[in-house]
Enzyme design. Structure first.
Site, PDB file in Angstrom:
ATOM      1  N   GLY A   1      57.077  68.596  41.270  1.00 45.68           N
ATOM      2  CA  GLY A   1      56.972  69.981  41.710  1.00 45.68           C
ATOM      3  C   GLY A   1      55.770  70.150  42.607  1.00 45.68           C
ATOM      4  O   GLY A   1      54.861  69.319  42.616  1.00 45.68           O
TER       5      GLY A   1
ATOM      6  N   GLN B   1      48.943  74.410  46.634  1.00 41.07           N
ATOM      7  CA  GLN B   1      48.587  72.984  46.690  1.00 41.07           C
ATOM      8  C   GLN B   1      48.640  72.426  48.105  1.00 41.07           C
ATOM      9  O   GLN B   1      48.176  71.299  48.335  1.00 41.07           O
ATOM     10  CB  GLN B   1      49.511  72.159  45.790  1.00 41.07           C
ATOM     11  CG  GLN B   1      49.316  72.437  44.315  1.00 41.07           C
ATOM     12  CD  GLN B   1      50.212  71.535  43.497  1.00 41.07           C
ATOM     13  OE1 GLN B   1      51.363  71.842  43.271  1.00 41.07           O
ATOM     14  NE2 GLN B   1      49.672  70.401  43.069  1.00 41.07           N
TER      15      GLN B   1
ATOM     16  N   CYS C   1      49.557  65.999  37.952  1.00 37.45           N
ATOM     17  CA  CYS C   1      49.524  67.015  39.002  1.00 37.45           C
ATOM     18  C   CYS C   1      49.081  66.346  40.289  1.00 37.45           C
ATOM     19  O   CYS C   1      48.130  65.558  40.284  1.00 37.45           O
ATOM     20  CB  CYS C   1      48.541  68.121  38.625  1.00 37.45           C
ATOM     21  SG  CYS C   1      48.432  69.437  39.842  1.00 37.45           S
ATOM     22  N   LEU C   2      49.754  66.670  41.389  1.00 38.11           N
ATOM     23  CA  LEU C   2      49.402  66.044  42.666  1.00 38.11           C
ATOM     24  C   LEU C   2      48.008  66.461  43.130  1.00 38.11           C
ATOM     25  O   LEU C   2      47.414  65.786  43.960  1.00 38.11           O
ATOM     26  CB  LEU C   2      50.449  66.391  43.729  1.00 38.11           C
ATOM     27  CG  LEU C   2      51.853  65.855  43.435  1.00 38.11           C
ATOM     28  CD1 LEU C   2      52.831  66.300  44.511  1.00 38.11           C
ATOM     29  CD2 LEU C   2      51.865  64.341  43.293  1.00 38.11           C
TER      30      LEU C   2
ATOM     31  N   HIS D   1      54.050  74.786  34.574  1.00 38.66           N
ATOM     32  CA  HIS D   1      52.991  74.079  35.312  1.00 38.66           C
ATOM     33  C   HIS D   1      52.896  74.622  36.740  1.00 38.66           C
ATOM     34  O   HIS D   1      51.802  74.941  37.222  1.00 38.66           O
ATOM     35  CB  HIS D   1      53.297  72.577  35.314  1.00 38.66           C
ATOM     36  CG  HIS D   1      52.318  71.755  36.088  1.00 38.66           C
ATOM     37  ND1 HIS D   1      51.513  70.805  35.513  1.00 38.66           N
ATOM     38  CD2 HIS D   1      52.010  71.749  37.422  1.00 38.66           C
ATOM     39  CE1 HIS D   1      50.742  70.264  36.453  1.00 38.66           C
ATOM     40  NE2 HIS D   1      51.036  70.811  37.622  1.00 38.66           N
ATOM     41  N   GLU D   2      54.046  74.741  37.410  1.00 38.48           N
ATOM     42  CA  GLU D   2      54.023  75.131  38.827  1.00 38.48           C
ATOM     43  C   GLU D   2      53.646  76.604  39.005  1.00 38.48           C
ATOM     44  O   GLU D   2      52.905  76.954  39.923  1.00 38.48           O
ATOM     45  CB  GLU D   2      55.372  74.839  39.495  1.00 38.48           C
ATOM     46  CG  GLU D   2      55.739  73.359  39.531  1.00 38.48           C
ATOM     47  CD  GLU D   2      54.674  72.464  40.136  1.00 38.48           C
ATOM     48  OE1 GLU D   2      53.932  72.917  41.027  1.00 38.48           O
ATOM     49  OE2 GLU D   2      54.569  71.304  39.693  1.00 38.48           O
TER      50      GLU D   2
ATOM     51  N   HIS E   1      50.012  77.364  39.027  1.00 33.85           N
ATOM     52  CA  HIS E   1      49.302  77.196  40.305  1.00 33.85           C
ATOM     53  C   HIS E   1      49.242  78.512  41.084  1.00 33.85           C
ATOM     54  O   HIS E   1      48.344  78.705  41.897  1.00 33.85           O
ATOM     55  CB  HIS E   1      49.990  76.134  41.170  1.00 33.85           C
ATOM     56  CG  HIS E   1      49.685  74.721  40.777  1.00 33.85           C
ATOM     57  ND1 HIS E   1      48.414  74.185  40.785  1.00 33.85           N
ATOM     58  CD2 HIS E   1      50.490  73.711  40.370  1.00 33.85           C
ATOM     59  CE1 HIS E   1      48.451  72.910  40.413  1.00 33.85           C
ATOM     60  NE2 HIS E   1      49.705  72.598  40.144  1.00 33.85           N
TER      61      HIS E   1
HETATM   62 NI    NI Z   1      50.297  70.671  39.627  1.00 32.91          NI
END
Ligand code: NI
Length: 183
Positions: free
Chosen positions: A51, A56, A104-105, A146-147, A150
């Site tokens: 995701g 991000q 997480c990226l 999670h997304e 953000h």
């Molecule tokens: Ni993340």
């Protein structure tokens, strides 16, 4: 399409409340936001992410993309088709929690064990500006939580209650993954 630079922890954009998307702007012919969504999908694929949220890629807007199909970072997870969410709102988050290891990226070498609601209701819009509603559970519910975190300036670290369960990826694979039989 283009691969965008991913904002990493410490970049203030990750800590901002993202702004709602103007649906008229989203659906206007040759809207720049459609290019942004395409680029977010390409960037997620390039980074093997499950995701990606617009903050991000340094755009403080309420847009999320996610997908889990043969993902190298999450090989044991169920498949989730490519989904684009605009202005998502979560409700009916279950009291019942599931524990799972998240990555997480924006914190690309860490894994942490986080408690999330097992199920939830999501209402929002797709990339055409049409209303969508999703009743999600299990891994998809975790990805959504999670997304969407953000979009309110939170990362998974903020949801951890036991920082002894934070690990680098390599150590996660060595010491924790064999025991990881969770959702
Ligand atoms: Ni993340």
């Amino acid at each position: 399409m283009a691969i965008l630079e991913i904002a990493r922890l410490g970049n203030p954009v990750l800590r901002q409340q993202a702004l709602p998307v103007d649906l008229d702007e989203l659906t206007r012919p040759d809207s720049e936001l459609q290019n942004l969504i395409d680029d977010m999908i390409e960037t997620m694929h390039d980074a093997d992410g499950a995701g990606l949220a617009a903050p991000q890629v340094s755009r403080s807007l309420q847009i999320v993309v996610y997908e889990c199909e043969g993902n190298k970072r999450y090989p044991d997870r169920p498949s989730i088709p490519l989904t684009v969410l605009v202005n998502p709102r979560l409700t009916d988050l279950s009291e019942e929690k599931i524990m799972g290891w998240e990555g997480c990226l924006s914190l690309d070498d860490f894994r942490g064990r986080v408690a999330r609601s097992r199920s939830l209701r999501l209402d929002g819009f797709d990339r055409q500006g049409l209303p969508i509603g999703i009743n999600a559970e299990g891994f998809e519910a975790v990805v959504i939580q999670h997304e969407t975190d953000h979009l309110i300036g939170k990362v998974f670290l903020d949801r951890m209650t036991d920082l002894t369960q934070l690990a680098y990826q390599k150590e996660f694979e060595t010491y924790w993954m064999p025991d990881d039989a969770e959702a």
